[in-house]
Design a protein around this motif. Sequence first.
Motif, PDB file in Angstrom:
ATOM      1  N   HIS A 277     -19.235   6.252  -6.904  1.00 26.06           N
ATOM      2  CA  HIS A 277     -19.076   7.000  -5.654  1.00 26.06           C
ATOM      3  C   HIS A 277     -19.750   8.365  -5.641  1.00 26.06           C
ATOM      4  O   HIS A 277     -19.552   9.130  -4.690  1.00 26.06           O
ATOM      5  CB  HIS A 277     -17.579   7.182  -5.361  1.00 26.06           C
ATOM      6  CG  HIS A 277     -16.864   5.908  -5.068  1.00 26.06           C
ATOM      7  ND1 HIS A 277     -16.786   5.355  -3.813  1.00 26.06           N
ATOM      8  CD2 HIS A 277     -16.170   5.056  -5.895  1.00 26.06           C
ATOM      9  CE1 HIS A 277     -16.086   4.229  -3.861  1.00 26.06           C
ATOM     10  NE2 HIS A 277     -15.704   4.029  -5.110  1.00 26.06           N
TER      11      HIS A 277
ATOM     12  N   ASN B 198     -18.603   0.651   4.090  1.00 25.56           N
ATOM     13  CA  ASN B 198     -18.200   1.672   3.124  1.00 25.56           C
ATOM     14  C   ASN B 198     -17.265   1.173   2.038  1.00 25.56           C
ATOM     15  O   ASN B 198     -17.175   1.767   0.971  1.00 25.56           O
ATOM     16  CB  ASN B 198     -17.515   2.830   3.836  1.00 25.56           C
ATOM     17  CG  ASN B 198     -18.479   3.896   4.291  1.00 25.56           C
ATOM     18  OD1 ASN B 198     -18.306   4.455   5.347  1.00 25.56           O
ATOM     19  ND2 ASN B 198     -19.494   4.192   3.509  1.00 25.56           N
TER      20      ASN B 198
ATOM     21  N   TYR C 266     -11.017   7.491   1.406  1.00 20.42           N
ATOM     22  CA  TYR C 266     -11.542   8.763   0.915  1.00 20.42           C
ATOM     23  C   TYR C 266     -10.515   9.590   0.156  1.00 20.42           C
ATOM     24  O   TYR C 266     -10.810  10.136  -0.920  1.00 20.42           O
ATOM     25  CB  TYR C 266     -12.099   9.563   2.104  1.00 20.42           C
ATOM     26  CG  TYR C 266     -13.247  10.428   1.718  1.00 20.42           C
ATOM     27  CD1 TYR C 266     -14.556   9.970   1.807  1.00 20.42           C
ATOM     28  CD2 TYR C 266     -13.039  11.706   1.201  1.00 20.42           C
ATOM     29  CE1 TYR C 266     -15.614  10.767   1.421  1.00 20.42           C
ATOM     30  CE2 TYR C 266     -14.086  12.503   0.821  1.00 20.42           C
ATOM     31  CZ  TYR C 266     -15.379  12.030   0.933  1.00 20.42           C
ATOM     32  OH  TYR C 266     -16.423  12.810   0.535  1.00 20.42           O
TER      33      TYR C 266
ATOM     34  N   SER D 148     -16.799  11.238   5.253  1.00 18.73           N
ATOM     35  CA  SER D 148     -17.831  10.265   4.872  1.00 18.73           C
ATOM     36  C   SER D 148     -19.232  10.816   5.103  1.00 18.73           C
ATOM     37  O   SER D 148     -20.110  10.703   4.238  1.00 18.73           O
ATOM     38  CB  SER D 148     -17.651   8.966   5.663  1.00 18.73           C
ATOM     39  OG  SER D 148     -16.447   8.343   5.330  1.00 18.73           O
ATOM     40  N   HIS D 149     -19.457  11.391   6.272  1.00 19.38           N
ATOM     41  CA  HIS D 149     -20.795  11.899   6.581  1.00 19.38           C
ATOM     42  C   HIS D 149     -21.041  13.268   5.951  1.00 19.38           C
ATOM     43  O   HIS D 149     -22.174  13.565   5.552  1.00 19.38           O
ATOM     44  CB  HIS D 149     -20.992  11.962   8.099  1.00 19.38           C
ATOM     45  CG  HIS D 149     -21.609  10.721   8.655  1.00 19.38           C
ATOM     46  ND1 HIS D 149     -21.619  10.416  10.000  1.00 19.38           N
ATOM     47  CD2 HIS D 149     -22.251   9.689   8.053  1.00 19.38           C
ATOM     48  CE1 HIS D 149     -22.240   9.264  10.197  1.00 19.38           C
ATOM     49  NE2 HIS D 149     -22.621   8.796   9.021  1.00 19.38           N
TER      50      HIS D 149
ATOM     51  N   VAL E 220     -21.079   6.953  12.577  1.00 12.22           N
ATOM     52  CA  VAL E 220     -20.017   6.729  11.602  1.00 12.22           C
ATOM     53  C   VAL E 220     -19.184   5.496  11.954  1.00 12.22           C
ATOM     54  O   VAL E 220     -18.602   4.864  11.079  1.00 12.22           O
ATOM     55  CB  VAL E 220     -19.128   7.978  11.450  1.00 12.22           C
ATOM     56  CG1 VAL E 220     -18.147   8.126  12.607  1.00 12.22           C
ATOM     57  CG2 VAL E 220     -18.400   7.984  10.112  1.00 12.22           C
TER      58      VAL E 220
ATOM     59  N   HIS F 287     -17.966   4.759  -0.459  1.00  8.87           N
ATOM     60  CA  HIS F 287     -17.774   6.119   0.058  1.00  8.87           C
ATOM     61  C   HIS F 287     -18.393   7.138  -0.893  1.00  8.87           C
ATOM     62  O   HIS F 287     -18.179   7.089  -2.108  1.00  8.87           O
ATOM     63  CB  HIS F 287     -16.284   6.443   0.190  1.00  8.87           C
ATOM     64  CG  HIS F 287     -15.571   5.617   1.208  1.00  8.87           C
ATOM     65  ND1 HIS F 287     -15.746   5.794   2.560  1.00  8.87           N
ATOM     66  CD2 HIS F 287     -14.671   4.615   1.078  1.00  8.87           C
ATOM     67  CE1 HIS F 287     -14.986   4.933   3.221  1.00  8.87           C
ATOM     68  NE2 HIS F 287     -14.325   4.207   2.344  1.00  8.87           N
TER      69      HIS F 287
ATOM     70  N   HIS G 176     -21.867  11.388  -4.819  1.00  4.48           N
ATOM     71  CA  HIS G 176     -22.518  11.615  -3.525  1.00  4.48           C
ATOM     72  C   HIS G 176     -24.039  11.598  -3.609  1.00  4.48           C
ATOM     73  O   HIS G 176     -24.700  11.154  -2.669  1.00  4.48           O
ATOM     74  CB  HIS G 176     -22.025  12.920  -2.888  1.00  4.48           C
ATOM     75  CG  HIS G 176     -22.391  14.173  -3.617  1.00  4.48           C
ATOM     76  ND1 HIS G 176     -22.001  14.435  -4.907  1.00  4.48           N
ATOM     77  CD2 HIS G 176     -23.112  15.249  -3.227  1.00  4.48           C
ATOM     78  CE1 HIS G 176     -22.465  15.612  -5.277  1.00  4.48           C
ATOM     79  NE2 HIS G 176     -23.146  16.130  -4.283  1.00  4.48           N
TER      80      HIS G 176
ATOM     81  N   CYS H 271     -16.941   1.975   9.180  1.00  4.49           N
ATOM     82  CA  CYS H 271     -16.109   2.950   8.484  1.00  4.49           C
ATOM     83  C   CYS H 271     -14.973   3.313   9.426  1.00  4.49           C
ATOM     84  O   CYS H 271     -15.190   3.949  10.450  1.00  4.49           O
ATOM     85  CB  CYS H 271     -16.957   4.174   8.151  1.00  4.49           C
ATOM     86  SG  CYS H 271     -16.063   5.510   7.344  1.00  4.49           S
TER      87      CYS H 271
END
Length: 379
Positions: free
Chosen positions: A363, A186, A292, A12-13, A94, A206, A365, A125
């Motif tokens: 989604h 998320n 994810y 996620s991060h 997170v 996400h 990024h 999350c």
Amino acid sequence: MKILLVGEYNRSHKSLKEGLLKLGHEAQVVGLTDGFKKVDIDIEIKHKFKSGFIKKFKVLIYKLLKVDLHSLSVKKQIQSLKQQLSGHDIVQFVNESPFLCLPKTEMDIFDLLTSWNDKAFLLSCGTDHLSVKYAYEKKFRYSILTPYFENRLPKANFALGLKYLEPDFVKLHNHIYNTIVGVISNDLDYTIPLMNHPKHLGLIPHAIHLDDIRFTPLTYDDKIVIFHGINRTNYIKKGNDIFEKALTIIKEKHPNKIEIITVEDVPYEVYIKAFDSAHILLDQVYAYDQGYNALEAMAKGKVVFTGAEQEWLDYYHLEEDTVAINALPDAHAIVKKLEWLITNPEKLIEISINARAFVEREHHHVKNAERYLKIWKTS
């Protein structure tokens, strides 16, 4: 902006960081690697007591002295990294317990990192106090706690997240929420428990690094390939037992029409390549929305059995079985959906294309990094 992302959960991060870098910002991730998945971390906090004799020694010391060596080690590592972990415009955690420490130590680390940086935010999350509380009160139709309610998992199973209902974790939760600017969810599994909460700043799906994920159009010859990835720690929680029952039934009914690939507890880089030849991926059962792994598979063009409940369909204005297949906690319901796809293979190609388009739209990024930046700046 300069951003510190604390902790990792299913990339996620990491993916958010990559989006932020694309937009010209500075960002780094500090945390433990995410278990056997071995996700890359910029500043790794060593988990020195994970296995073998040293783990047994840690357990013994805790039993005798109530001293957690892992917590002491992590806090000391964080303190030694003060220069690298200071001076950021944004620090985002997170979840409520990113370092797997005792609640008191998590609170101490949280206080250090928030005092060294400017605005603090939290992601919902993975399991946390509010999502577990919501599930424990049976407000979901089904949840990760369903196997516990059905007496298929003991309360002591840490994968259930019941620790977040204990007094020390409630105290940690309250302390974090009293300090942060706000919390971002998320997916709908975390958004629904946060509905109308004054600290909730909204849902940002996400972030998936789509530049690294190639869409491959599905082709069909004589067999449909079904992929089942098992995380043994979360075997019941993810519904892997239900998927295995469904696969046993479908294999008996259609032995010449399917091929099944099963992998277990493999690192992320192995997992993401292992299902390349599959048409269908079995992800998880007890969810309303995708996690994810499901989203990355959808980005590759796979037809994914995962969380795709009515709440998710309504939120994104979708029709059932057009983007993902909702995996109910019922082996026979899963078999029925698998048979539908086996007898209508053209649907695989249709859903595959829709799945990629959906992930690109909701989604991406870089797009999602822009959403974070907007919330961080305006909150």
